[in-house]
Design an enzyme around this catalytic site. Structure first.
Site, PDB file in Angstrom:
ATOM      1  N   GLN A  26       0.800  -1.224   0.000  1.00  0.00           N
ATOM      2  CA  GLN A  26       0.000   0.000   0.000  1.00  0.00           C
ATOM      3  C   GLN A  26       0.837   1.280   0.000  1.00  0.00           C
ATOM      4  OE1 GLN A  26      -2.666  -1.785   3.282  1.00  0.00           O
ATOM      5  NE2 GLN A  26      -4.056  -0.467   2.159  1.00  0.00           N
ATOM      6  N   HIS A  46      -1.731  -5.134 -12.770  1.00  0.00           N
ATOM      7  CA  HIS A  46      -1.182  -4.980 -14.129  1.00  0.00           C
ATOM      8  C   HIS A  46      -2.039  -5.706 -15.161  1.00  0.00           C
ATOM      9  CE1 HIS A  46       2.992  -4.194 -12.163  1.00  0.00           C
ATOM     10  NE2 HIS A  46       2.219  -3.128 -12.166  1.00  0.00           N
ATOM     11  N   ASP A  59       2.417   0.569  -8.072  1.00  0.00           N
ATOM     12  CA  ASP A  59       3.770   0.642  -8.649  1.00  0.00           C
ATOM     13  C   ASP A  59       4.626   1.706  -7.958  1.00  0.00           C
ATOM     14  OD1 ASP A  59       2.792  -1.241 -10.354  1.00  0.00           O
ATOM     15  OD2 ASP A  59       3.169  -0.118 -12.207  1.00  0.00           O
ATOM     16  N   ARG A  84       3.951   0.117  13.007  1.00  0.00           N
ATOM     17  CA  ARG A  84       3.630  -1.195  12.435  1.00  0.00           C
ATOM     18  C   ARG A  84       3.705  -1.108  10.917  1.00  0.00           C
ATOM     19  NH1 ARG A  84      -1.873  -3.927  11.053  1.00  0.00           N
ATOM     20  NH2 ARG A  84      -1.086  -5.978  10.515  1.00  0.00           N
ATOM     21  N   HIS A 129       1.258  -9.190   4.760  1.00  0.00           N
ATOM     22  CA  HIS A 129       0.095  -8.322   4.598  1.00  0.00           C
ATOM     23  C   HIS A 129      -0.359  -8.407   3.134  1.00  0.00           C
ATOM     24  CE1 HIS A 129      -2.097  -4.710   6.545  1.00  0.00           C
ATOM     25  NE2 HIS A 129      -2.688  -4.915   5.381  1.00  0.00           N
ATOM     26  N   ASN A 173      -1.534 -10.700   8.609  1.00  0.00           N
ATOM     27  CA  ASN A 173      -2.552  -9.675   8.748  1.00  0.00           C
ATOM     28  C   ASN A 173      -3.876 -10.212   8.208  1.00  0.00           C
ATOM     29  OD1 ASN A 173      -3.464  -6.796   9.173  1.00  0.00           O
ATOM     30  ND2 ASN A 173      -3.997  -7.073   7.009  1.00  0.00           N
ATOM     31  N   GLU A 174      -4.847 -10.332   9.110  1.00  0.00           N
ATOM     32  CA  GLU A 174      -6.226 -10.623   8.734  1.00  0.00           C
ATOM     33  C   GLU A 174      -6.426 -11.898   7.925  1.00  0.00           C
ATOM     34  OE1 GLU A 174      -7.904  -7.122   6.945  1.00  0.00           O
ATOM     35  OE2 GLU A 174      -7.888  -6.040   8.828  1.00  0.00           O
ATOM     36  N   ASN A 316      -7.591  -6.250  14.515  1.00  0.00           N
ATOM     37  CA  ASN A 316      -7.995  -5.126  13.672  1.00  0.00           C
ATOM     38  C   ASN A 316      -9.499  -4.980  13.776  1.00  0.00           C
ATOM     39  OD1 ASN A 316      -5.365  -5.001  12.820  1.00  0.00           O
ATOM     40  ND2 ASN A 316      -5.773  -5.502  10.674  1.00  0.00           N
ATOM     41  N   TYR A 318     -12.825  -2.233  12.811  1.00  0.00           N
ATOM     42  CA  TYR A 318     -13.279  -0.973  12.210  1.00  0.00           C
ATOM     43  C   TYR A 318     -14.739  -0.675  12.481  1.00  0.00           C
ATOM     44  CZ  TYR A 318      -8.942  -0.624   9.523  1.00  0.00           C
ATOM     45  OH  TYR A 318      -7.615  -0.505   9.158  1.00  0.00           O
ATOM     46  N   GLU A 385      -5.006  -2.327  14.177  1.00  0.00           N
ATOM     47  CA  GLU A 385      -5.592  -1.376  13.223  1.00  0.00           C
ATOM     48  C   GLU A 385      -6.941  -0.916  13.726  1.00  0.00           C
ATOM     49  OE1 GLU A 385      -6.022  -2.477   9.050  1.00  0.00           O
ATOM     50  OE2 GLU A 385      -4.075  -3.479   9.100  1.00  0.00           O
TER      51      GLU A 385
HETATM   52  C1  GBH Z   1      -7.759  -3.516   6.724  1.00  0.00           C
HETATM   53  O1  GBH Z   1      -8.765  -4.453   6.422  1.00  0.00           O
HETATM   54  C2  GBH Z   1      -6.473  -3.852   6.011  1.00  0.00           C
HETATM   55  O2  GBH Z   1      -5.607  -4.574   6.859  1.00  0.00           O
HETATM   56  C3  GBH Z   1      -5.743  -2.655   5.473  1.00  0.00           C
HETATM   57  O3  GBH Z   1      -4.762  -3.065   4.595  1.00  0.00           O
HETATM   58  C4  GBH Z   1      -6.733  -1.708   4.834  1.00  0.00           C
HETATM   59  O4  GBH Z   1      -6.116  -0.638   4.196  1.00  0.00           O
HETATM   60  C5  GBH Z   1      -7.648  -1.219   5.930  1.00  0.00           C
HETATM   61  O5  GBH Z   1      -8.333  -2.292   6.501  1.00  0.00           O
HETATM   62  C6  GBH Z   1      -8.727  -0.244   5.458  1.00  0.00           C
HETATM   63  O6  GBH Z   1      -9.657  -0.878   4.630  1.00  0.00           O
HETATM   64  O7  GBH Z   1     -17.272  -4.408   1.318  1.00  0.00           O
HETATM   65  O8  GBH Z   1     -18.821  -4.976   3.049  1.00  0.00           O
HETATM   66  O9  GBH Z   1     -17.732  -6.745   1.837  1.00  0.00           O
HETATM   67  C7  GBH Z   1     -10.006  -4.140   6.993  1.00  0.00           C
HETATM   68  C8  GBH Z   1     -11.002  -5.271   6.927  1.00  0.00           C
HETATM   69  C9  GBH Z   1     -12.591  -6.431   5.674  1.00  0.00           C
HETATM   70  C10 GBH Z   1     -12.577  -4.093   5.518  1.00  0.00           C
HETATM   71  C11 GBH Z   1     -13.386  -6.521   4.385  1.00  0.00           C
HETATM   72  C12 GBH Z   1     -13.381  -4.163   4.238  1.00  0.00           C
HETATM   73  C13 GBH Z   1     -15.029  -5.413   3.053  1.00  0.00           C
HETATM   74  C14 GBH Z   1     -16.414  -5.400   3.556  1.00  0.00           C
HETATM   75  N1  GBH Z   1     -11.757  -5.257   5.688  1.00  0.00           N
HETATM   76  N2  GBH Z   1     -14.188  -5.351   4.250  1.00  0.00           N
HETATM   77  S1  GBH Z   1     -17.647  -5.389   2.319  1.00  0.00           S
END
Ligand code: GBH
Length: 485
Positions: A26, A46, A59, A84, A129, A173-174, A316, A318, A385
């Site tokens: 990223q 790509h 890239d 991290r 990751h 990661n995840e 993690n 959100y 996260e």
């Molecule tokens: C993280 O994943 C990642 O570790 C990180 O790389 C990323 O940049 C960050 O979150 C922000 O997104 O569209 O309803 O099907 C977070 C977990 C799980 C969030 C899948 C998005 C898609 C849900 N992700 N989810 S949906």
């Protein structure tokens, strides 16, 4: 109640750690710089530019491959305890295998790690990751059980090269995203669609790969390097939509079959997949006429090998969902979704973000932490996260509001509920390549100008906000009003 306070606000414990996170694909760019091999995200972007929302790729991204010193300056300014970041497997081992180590990749991470330490910032390193070396995908990727061994080889090289200075390691990661998005839903590279089959094969390899890395560290490196090894699992909070028993059971099933799928084998007393997961998938597989469960089993030895393979629980988180029971006919196509059988919705009253899936639900974090505490005997948790999506505004009040809400919920979980949380990490240090969403969604505390070849970084209001929280270890009620750029 007696707690340390600041004014009349609660404070985070003295040894509590604050950090920010990024990931190699990223931010780094330099996708083919001096010896780096191709990975599955290079290949995907790509070969299928139209699979990314703005047809962009990684890239160049934030060009941290060249601008890492600026990144460290930003970290220094924020006053974080740790940073991290993840290693690009293909930068270190271009073929994915340990037959050749790329000196330039090693130099890059040595420079970064040394610069961090020089500035008093601890490196927290994720080994994987999502950027699998393409040659390992050519042989099937994670559903191929042999990858567990190749991951161990890679982990061993990373411990060997950097473990004298890196004391916190995250294997994966995840896993839910690696296996569900990658091999079931076609959402992330390699974008396979084998729900209910490929995802479970992937999961088995991944859990064994994690445990191998943990044990090799334990045996060969821990005595001298004295670091910690864990895994980062992402989880939503599943709130029952109603007070009906079937919805309450559905929410618990959702927790067990998405978070528990990964956490139960590692963190529970008994090990192995959650009982409900084995039973449901076993029974459904039978009804679907499979010769054995679509969920591949572990041997007794493997169960014991995986159980307890942690020094901490990386989390993690959100957002939250409202969960209700859903009846799916037995003859519906095979899928993980059918195995779980729940309906997931979000309350229209929850504050939105720029990402459809991300709603602002701070109390969900507190409930999730309490669930982990109860379910897995209060392990040390590092939140690796947590963050908010917008469109990149410098006065990012949505992010301020999100951080304030979630950090307050965290403070309560620690001080009022006794949840054993040791660290908090904000995603992300700066705006970056948000996978299939390209550069359309921003999570950064710093703005990055992606049309400027210098990829200039600019501090947002949230950077100032987070810095103040780190420095005071508290969340002042009216802090937002003080901070306007
Ligand atoms: C993280 O994943 C990642 O570790 C990180 O790389 C990323 O940049 C960050 O979150 C922000 O997104 O569209 O309803 O099907 C977070 C977990 C799980 C969030 C899948 C998005 C898609 C849900 N992700 N989810 S949906």
């Amino acid at each position: 109640l007696s707690f340390e306070t600041f004014g009349d606000s609660l404070r985070f414990p003295k040894n509590f750690k604050f950090g920010v996170a990024t990931a190699s694909y990223q931010i780094e760019g330099g996708w083919n710089a001096s010896g780096k091999g191709e990975n599955i995200w290079d290949r995907l972007t790509h070969e299928h530019p139209d699979w990314v929302k703005d047809h962009q790729n990684g890239d160049v991204a934030c060009d941290s491959y060249h601008l890492w010193k600026q990144d460290v300056e930003m970290l220094k300014y924020l006053n974080v305890t740790f940073y991290r970041f993840s290693l690009s497997w293909s930068r270190i081992l271009p073929s994915g295998f340990s037959n050749y180590i790329n000196p330039d990749g090693v130099r890059y991470y040595n420079d970064l790690i040394n610069e961090l330490l020089k500035n008093g910032i601890e490196p927290m390193v994720t080994l994987y990751h999502w950027d699998l070396p393409q040659p390992l995908q050519e042989v099937g990727g994670w559903p191929n059980p042999l990858l567990a061994k190749y991951f161990e080889d890679y982990a061993k090289i990373a411990f060997e090269l950097f473990g004298d200075r890196v004391k916190t390691w995250i294997t994966f990661n995840e896993p839910p995203e690696v296996c569900e998005s990658g091999y079931a839903e076609g959402a992330n590279a390699p974008c396979y669609k084998s729900s209910g089959i490929g995802d479970y094969m992937c999961g088995k390899t991944l859990l064994l790969a994690h445990a191998r890395a943990y044990h090799i560290y334990d045996k060969l490196y821990r005595p001298k390097q004295k670091g910690k090894v864990g895994i980062t699992i992402d989880a939503i909070w599943a709130e029952p939509k109603t007070n009906r028993i079937k919805d309450i059971k559905a929410a618990e099933r959702q927790m067990q079959m998405d978070l528990g799928w990964w956490a139960h084998p590692i963190f529970s007393k008994s090990g192995d997949y959650p009982e409900i997961m084995k039973n449901r998938i076993g029974n459904l597989s039978k009804a679907e006429n499979f010769s054995s469960s679509r969920l591949p089993q572990f041997t007794e030895n493997e169960i014991r090998f995986i159980q307890g393979s942690f020094d901490f629980f990386g989390l993690n988180h959100y957002s939250s969902w409202l969960v209700s029971d859903l009846k799916i006919p037995v003859n519906a196509p095979v899928s993980h979704w059918k195995d779980v059988s729940v309906l997931m919705q979000q309350d229209p009253k929850w504050k939105p973000s720029a990402a459809t899936w991300l709603k602002v639900v701070p109390w969900g974090l507190r409930k999730l932490l309490n669930w982990i505490k109860k379910e897995y005997n209060n392990p040390p948790v590092y939140i690796t996260e947590n963050g908010f999506a917008d469109f990149g505004e410098l006065n990012d009040f949505g992010r301020l509001d999100y951080l304030k809400g979630y950090l307050n919920a965290l403070l309560k979980a620690i001080l009022l509920d006794g949840c054993n949380v040791k660290a908090y990490t904000c995603w992300s240090l700066m705006d970056n390549m948000e996978w299939r969403d390209g550069y359309t969604l921003k999570f950064g505390l710093y703005y990055v100008n992606f049309t400027n070849p210098k990829r200039t970084r600019t501090e947002k209001a949230s950077a100032e906000f987070y810095k103040t929280i780190i420095e005071t270890r508290t969340i002042l009620e009216d802090l937002e009003q003080v901070i306007v750029l």
